[in-house]
Design a protein around this motif. Structure first.
Motif, PDB file in Angstrom:
ATOM      1  N   SER A  43       0.867  -1.216   0.059  1.00 45.77           N
ATOM      2  CA  SER A  43       0.065   0.094  -0.071  1.00 45.77           C
ATOM      3  C   SER A  43       0.748   1.183  -0.209  1.00 45.77           C
ATOM      4  N   PHE A  44       1.964   1.059   0.638  1.00 45.44           N
ATOM      5  CA  PHE A  44       2.820   2.392   0.764  1.00 45.44           C
ATOM      6  C   PHE A  44       3.494   2.620  -0.559  1.00 45.44           C
ATOM      7  N   ILE A  45       3.838   1.593  -1.240  1.00 45.31           N
ATOM      8  CA  ILE A  45       4.688   1.736  -2.511  1.00 45.31           C
ATOM      9  C   ILE A  45       3.311   2.008  -3.700  1.00 45.31           C
ATOM     10  N   PHE A  46       2.223   1.352  -3.536  1.00 44.82           N
ATOM     11  CA  PHE A  46       1.254   1.904  -4.182  1.00 44.82           C
ATOM     12  C   PHE A  46       0.875   3.627  -4.436  1.00 44.82           C
ATOM     13  N   TYR A  47       0.795   3.942  -3.069  1.00 44.73           N
ATOM     14  CA  TYR A  47       0.544   5.334  -2.586  1.00 44.73           C
ATOM     15  C   TYR A  47       1.609   6.224  -3.099  1.00 44.73           C
ATOM     16  N   VAL A  48       2.774   5.923  -3.022  1.00 38.28           N
ATOM     17  CA  VAL A  48       3.826   6.634  -3.610  1.00 38.28           C
ATOM     18  C   VAL A  48       3.958   6.879  -5.090  1.00 38.28           C
ATOM     19  N   PHE A  49       3.688   5.878  -5.848  1.00 34.09           N
ATOM     20  CA  PHE A  49       3.939   5.566  -7.320  1.00 34.09           C
ATOM     21  C   PHE A  49       2.697   6.397  -7.755  1.00 34.09           C
ATOM     22  N   SER A  50       1.266   6.135  -7.271  1.00 36.80           N
ATOM     23  CA  SER A  50       0.042   6.776  -7.578  1.00 36.80           C
ATOM     24  C   SER A  50       0.417   8.405  -7.360  1.00 36.80           C
ATOM     25  N   LYS A  51       0.827   8.849  -6.204  1.00 36.58           N
ATOM     26  CA  LYS A  51       0.948  10.532  -5.985  1.00 36.58           C
ATOM     27  C   LYS A  51       2.078  11.059  -6.544  1.00 36.58           C
TER      28      LYS A  51
END
Length: 48
Positions: free
Chosen positions: A21-29
């Motif tokens: 979830s952290f990786i997904f957030y960083v990538f999407s943001k």
């Protein structure tokens, strides 16, 4: 020690979900908008 296996599994699942979830957030943001802006800029320069 078989009694520790469920705790180990739960720990692995929780930290895997948190990490993903952290990786997904960083990538999407941060990372994906930068890549999209770069692509759009290149396309607009090529269209000139």
């Amino acid at each position: 020690m078989p009694q520790l296996i469920p705790f180990f599994f739960f720990n692995q699942v929780v930290f895997t979900l948190l990490t993903l979830s952290f990786i997904f957030y960083v990538f999407s943001k941060y990372i994906l908008p930068w890549i999209v802006r770069l692509y759009v800029t290149r396309k607009s320069i090529n269209n000139l």
